[in-house]
Write a protein that holds these residues in place. Structure first.
Motif, PDB file in Angstrom:
ATOM      1  N   VAL A   4       4.869  22.891  -4.864  1.00 62.94           N
ATOM      2  CA  VAL A   4       3.784  21.959  -5.189  1.00 62.94           C
ATOM      3  C   VAL A   4       3.274  21.376  -3.881  1.00 62.94           C
ATOM      4  CG1 VAL A   4       3.109  19.873  -6.425  1.00 62.94           C
ATOM      5  CG2 VAL A   4       4.815  21.423  -7.420  1.00 62.94           C
ATOM      6  N   THR A   5       1.995  21.583  -3.619  1.00 61.35           N
ATOM      7  CA  THR A   5       1.363  21.081  -2.399  1.00 61.35           C
ATOM      8  C   THR A   5       0.235  20.140  -2.791  1.00 61.35           C
ATOM      9  OG1 THR A   5       1.857  23.149  -1.264  1.00 61.35           O
ATOM     10  CG2 THR A   5       0.230  21.715  -0.251  1.00 61.35           C
ATOM     11  N   LEU A   6       0.263  18.946  -2.253  1.00 57.47           N
ATOM     12  CA  LEU A   6      -0.764  17.944  -2.536  1.00 57.47           C
ATOM     13  C   LEU A   6      -1.662  17.803  -1.320  1.00 57.47           C
ATOM     14  CD1 LEU A   6       1.521  15.228  -4.192  1.00 57.47           C
ATOM     15  CD2 LEU A   6       0.290  17.099  -5.297  1.00 57.47           C
ATOM     16  N   LEU A   7      -2.962  17.948  -1.527  1.00 54.74           N
ATOM     17  CA  LEU A   7      -3.957  17.807  -0.460  1.00 54.74           C
ATOM     18  C   LEU A   7      -4.733  16.523  -0.709  1.00 54.74           C
ATOM     19  CD1 LEU A   7      -5.353  21.469  -0.434  1.00 54.74           C
ATOM     20  CD2 LEU A   7      -3.348  20.558   0.746  1.00 54.74           C
ATOM     21  N   PHE A   8      -4.977  15.742   0.351  1.00 58.96           N
ATOM     22  CA  PHE A   8      -5.569  14.427   0.142  1.00 58.96           C
ATOM     23  C   PHE A   8      -6.158  13.903   1.442  1.00 58.96           C
ATOM     24  CE2 PHE A   8      -1.218  14.054   1.445  1.00 58.96           C
ATOM     25  CZ  PHE A   8      -1.192  13.001   2.339  1.00 58.96           C
ATOM     26  N   SER A   9      -6.991  12.864   1.303  1.00 62.05           N
ATOM     27  CA  SER A   9      -7.473  12.105   2.456  1.00 62.05           C
ATOM     28  C   SER A   9      -6.561  10.900   2.625  1.00 62.05           C
ATOM     29  CB  SER A   9      -8.913  11.645   2.219  1.00 62.05           C
ATOM     30  OG  SER A   9      -9.307  10.731   3.212  1.00 62.05           O
ATOM     31  N   ALA A  10      -6.062  10.699   3.830  1.00 60.80           N
ATOM     32  CA  ALA A  10      -5.044   9.674   4.055  1.00 60.80           C
ATOM     33  C   ALA A  10      -5.631   8.278   4.205  1.00 60.80           C
ATOM     34  CB  ALA A  10      -4.220  10.009   5.293  1.00 60.80           C
ATOM     35  N   LEU A  11      -6.922   8.169   4.425  1.00 63.07           N
ATOM     36  CA  LEU A  11      -7.513   6.860   4.668  1.00 63.07           C
ATOM     37  C   LEU A  11      -7.520   6.049   3.381  1.00 63.07           C
ATOM     38  CD1 LEU A  11      -8.728   5.510   7.190  1.00 63.07           C
ATOM     39  CD2 LEU A  11     -10.982   6.032   6.259  1.00 63.07           C
ATOM     40  N   HIS A  12      -6.860   4.897   3.388  1.00 62.69           N
ATOM     41  CA  HIS A  12      -6.774   3.994   2.230  1.00 62.69           C
ATOM     42  C   HIS A  12      -6.104   4.654   1.023  1.00 62.69           C
ATOM     43  CE1 HIS A  12      -9.398   1.626   4.686  1.00 62.69           C
ATOM     44  NE2 HIS A  12     -10.439   2.411   4.501  1.00 62.69           N
ATOM     45  N   ARG A  13      -5.228   5.624   1.248  1.00 63.72           N
ATOM     46  CA  ARG A  13      -4.522   6.270   0.141  1.00 63.72           C
ATOM     47  C   ARG A  13      -3.032   6.329   0.487  1.00 63.72           C
ATOM     48  NH1 ARG A  13      -7.563   8.810  -3.589  1.00 63.72           N
ATOM     49  NH2 ARG A  13      -5.782   9.979  -4.358  1.00 63.72           N
ATOM     50  N   PRO A  14      -2.162   6.326  -0.535  1.00 65.76           N
ATOM     51  CA  PRO A  14      -0.730   6.498  -0.252  1.00 65.76           C
ATOM     52  C   PRO A  14      -0.456   7.905   0.265  1.00 65.76           C
ATOM     53  CG  PRO A  14      -1.150   6.623  -2.613  1.00 65.76           C
ATOM     54  CD  PRO A  14      -2.435   6.209  -1.975  1.00 65.76           C
ATOM     55  N   THR A  15       0.582   8.050   1.047  1.00 65.21           N
ATOM     56  CA  THR A  15       0.932   9.361   1.595  1.00 65.21           C
ATOM     57  C   THR A  15       2.300   9.836   1.122  1.00 65.21           C
ATOM     58  OG1 THR A  15       1.843   8.290   3.575  1.00 65.21           O
ATOM     59  CG2 THR A  15      -0.460   9.006   3.667  1.00 65.21           C
ATOM     60  N   GLN A  16       2.906   9.130   0.156  1.00 66.80           N
ATOM     61  CA  GLN A  16       4.191   9.557  -0.376  1.00 66.80           C
ATOM     62  C   GLN A  16       3.970  10.559  -1.501  1.00 66.80           C
ATOM     63  OE1 GLN A  16       3.387   6.240  -0.164  1.00 66.80           O
ATOM     64  NE2 GLN A  16       4.451   5.873   1.772  1.00 66.80           N
ATOM     65  N   PHE A  17       4.784  11.611  -1.523  1.00 62.92           N
ATOM     66  CA  PHE A  17       4.630  12.675  -2.507  1.00 62.92           C
ATOM     67  C   PHE A  17       4.723  12.127  -3.930  1.00 62.92           C
ATOM     68  CE2 PHE A  17       5.915  16.159  -5.192  1.00 62.92           C
ATOM     69  CZ  PHE A  17       5.235  17.251  -4.697  1.00 62.92           C
ATOM     70  N   ALA A  18       5.765  11.340  -4.220  1.00 64.29           N
ATOM     71  CA  ALA A  18       5.978  10.834  -5.585  1.00 64.29           C
ATOM     72  C   ALA A  18       4.811   9.968  -6.045  1.00 64.29           C
ATOM     73  CB  ALA A  18       7.285  10.048  -5.650  1.00 64.29           C
ATOM     74  N   THR A  19       4.261   9.163  -5.142  1.00 62.94           N
ATOM     75  CA  THR A  19       3.131   8.289  -5.505  1.00 62.94           C
ATOM     76  C   THR A  19       1.884   9.116  -5.806  1.00 62.94           C
ATOM     77  OG1 THR A  19       4.046   6.605  -4.044  1.00 62.94           O
ATOM     78  CG2 THR A  19       1.786   6.300  -4.782  1.00 62.94           C
ATOM     79  N   LEU A  20       1.610  10.107  -4.979  1.00 67.99           N
ATOM     80  CA  LEU A  20       0.447  10.960  -5.210  1.00 67.99           C
ATOM     81  C   LEU A  20       0.590  11.774  -6.490  1.00 67.99           C
ATOM     82  CD1 LEU A  20      -0.089  12.240  -1.555  1.00 67.99           C
ATOM     83  CD2 LEU A  20      -1.677  10.803  -2.842  1.00 67.99           C
ATOM     84  N   LEU A  21       1.811  12.181  -6.815  1.00 63.63           N
ATOM     85  CA  LEU A  21       2.036  12.988  -8.009  1.00 63.63           C
ATOM     86  C   LEU A  21       1.702  12.225  -9.288  1.00 63.63           C
ATOM     87  CD1 LEU A  21       3.053  15.827  -8.785  1.00 63.63           C
ATOM     88  CD2 LEU A  21       5.357  14.856  -8.993  1.00 63.63           C
ATOM     89  N   GLU A  22       1.713  10.886  -9.225  1.00 65.17           N
ATOM     90  CA  GLU A  22       1.377  10.079 -10.400  1.00 65.17           C
ATOM     91  C   GLU A  22      -0.047  10.341 -10.882  1.00 65.17           C
ATOM     92  OE1 GLU A  22       3.332   7.974 -12.205  1.00 65.17           O
ATOM     93  OE2 GLU A  22       4.992   8.758 -11.008  1.00 65.17           O
ATOM     94  N   GLU A  23      -0.900  10.869 -10.026  1.00 65.75           N
ATOM     95  CA  GLU A  23      -2.284  11.138 -10.410  1.00 65.75           C
ATOM     96  C   GLU A  23      -2.426  12.372 -11.298  1.00 65.75           C
ATOM     97  OE1 GLU A  23      -5.043  11.152  -7.163  1.00 65.75           O
ATOM     98  OE2 GLU A  23      -3.890   9.678  -6.015  1.00 65.75           O
ATOM     99  N   PHE A  24      -1.337  13.109 -11.507  1.00 66.39           N
ATOM    100  CA  PHE A  24      -1.401  14.379 -12.238  1.00 66.39           C
ATOM    101  C   PHE A  24      -0.420  14.351 -13.420  1.00 66.39           C
ATOM    102  CE2 PHE A  24      -2.323  15.011  -7.754  1.00 66.39           C
ATOM    103  CZ  PHE A  24      -3.565  15.641  -7.811  1.00 66.39           C
TER     104      PHE A  24
END
Length: 407
Positions: A213-233
């Motif tokens: 599982v690879t998460l791609l994102f913009s880091a500005l004003h966004r969390p960079t932890q995998f578990a936190t980003l995974l909450e969006e899915f």
């Protein structure tokens, strides 16, 4: 002073593929310089497109002995509405492979060793010299220096091929990636792309009991932890519930890198060192293989300047696709229309994948198919009659084995 013919800086997939391409044409001797030892891991989607598989096998890389999973297409899904029907396209020619980057690295190293190519590990390249390179405090005389040292290439900077000499500040458009593996049987033989607002999740089977599982994102004003980003899915989170993580989180970025040129004097760039748009296209290894073969062909013909022209041709379509997909990440309305357009015509999606994998020349995509895509994007829905006339697809990717890989 230690003389050699060609030095390749970087023993990643791009550097080793270039060494194999040069060796196949009898150009050398070739020496690969790497600051560390053995295969190196990297945060990536770990999926090989069909033309990447065909190109690696053409260079003599044995992928059959690696732990991998077949990839037969691509699926787009909405993260906000997991029950909505997305878009699914199958590779019309050949199969891709999902495998860990370390597995790919070991297969490449085995091929390089079998070809008699020298790889010098723990060789710290400290800069360019008038006659070649400075390596571990010693000057190495070489006729060519090939930079294959990744996104943040030092060779690109030393050769004056960076677009700017000033350090870049992170902006809202800069993108990063973070990757982790989970021990669970793959639920599909497709690469799944889950789209959220500003974040995408790539799910790639990398073995019979594992997914990446690879998460791609913009880091500005966004969390960079995998578990936190995974909450969006939510759908993906549900799929992975109870699955044991079987690797450490690993990150990569900044994605967007540009070079003024890929050739200056006796220095050439291949792979990510030659410039990079974004990981959304999923074709990094394929591009590296095509560039390696193009550079080897140009040097073999004694016309290195041809490589610049071939490089532009190789990246033209992927660069356009990458820009379109990046726009879709920033504009939800464009993302929605794109998924609807492709979901409403799976044959159109498959033809686009065929062009993306170089099984079908761009010029043969056809005006009617392009008009079909533009009309679907314009109306923004699936209730659009197809304008395209079916055209027979090529039998297989040029240069790929005719045998089918067992499932």
């Amino acid at each position: 002073m230690v003389p050699t013919a060609i030095c390749i800086v970087g023993a990643g997939p791009a550097g080793l593929a270039t060494a194999l391409a040069l060796n196949r044409r009898g150009i050398g001797p070739v020496v690969v310089l790497e600051s560390k030892a053995g295969a190196r891991d990297k945060a990536c989607g770990e999926g090989l497109m069909p033309d990447a598989v065909a190109g690696l096998e053409r260079l003599g890389v044995d992928l059959s002995s690696t732990e991998s999973a077949p990839l037969r297409g691509l699926r787009y899904l909405w993260a906000e509405d997991p029950l909505a029907v997305g878009a699914e396209g199958r590779f019309p020619v050949g199969e891709g492979l999902g495998m860990r980057r370390m597995e790919l690295g070991r297969a490449l190293i085995a091929a390089v060793k079998g070809s008699g190519i020298e790889v010098r590990y723990r060789s710290r390249v400290e800069g360019l010299s008038p006659r070649g390179l400075w390596v571990n405090g010693q000057e190495v005389e070489t006729s060519w220096v090939i930079g294959a040292d990744g996104l943040h290439s030092r060779v690109r900077r030393w050769a004056g091929l960076e677009t700017s000499s000033l350090p870049r500040k992170i902006s809202s458009g800069d993108r990063f990636g973070i990757r982790q593996h989970f021990r669970t049987p793959p639920w599909s033989d497709l690469v799944e792309v889950h789209w959220s607002c500003g974040t995408e999740a790539y799910v790639t089977p990398t073995g019979p009991r594992e997914v990446c599982v690879t998460l791609l994102f913009s880091a500005l004003h966004r969390p960079t932890q995998f578990a936190t980003l995974l909450e969006e899915f939510p759908l993906l989170r549900e799929r992975l519930e109870g699955a044991e993580p079987c690797s450490q989180e690993l990150g990569a970025g900044l994605f967007r890198q540009r070079a003024k040129s890929v050739l200056r004097g006796q220095v050439a760039l291949v792979g990510d060192a030659a410039g990079y748009t974004d990981a959304l296209g999923g074709d990094g290894i394929a591009l590296a293989v095509h560039q390696a073969e193009a550079l080897a062909s140009a040097l073999d013909r004694g016309r290195p300047n041809i490589y610049e022209m071939e490089f532009r041709r190789i990246i033209r379509w992927p660069k356009a696709v990458g820009r379109l997909l990046l726009e879709a990440t920033r504009r939800p309305w464009l993302r929605d229309r794109m998924i609807h357009a492709l979901g409403g015509n799976p044959e159109l999606f498959s033809r686009l994948l065929a062009v993306h994998c170089r099984a079908l020349p761009t010029r043969q995509f056809g005006c009617r198919w392009a008009a079909d895509l533009m009309l679907r994007l314009a109306v923004g829905g699936q209730r659009c009659p197809s304008l395209a006339i079916p055209v027979r697809m090529p039998a297989r990717v040029a240069g790929s084995p005719s045998r089918r890989r067992p499932s």
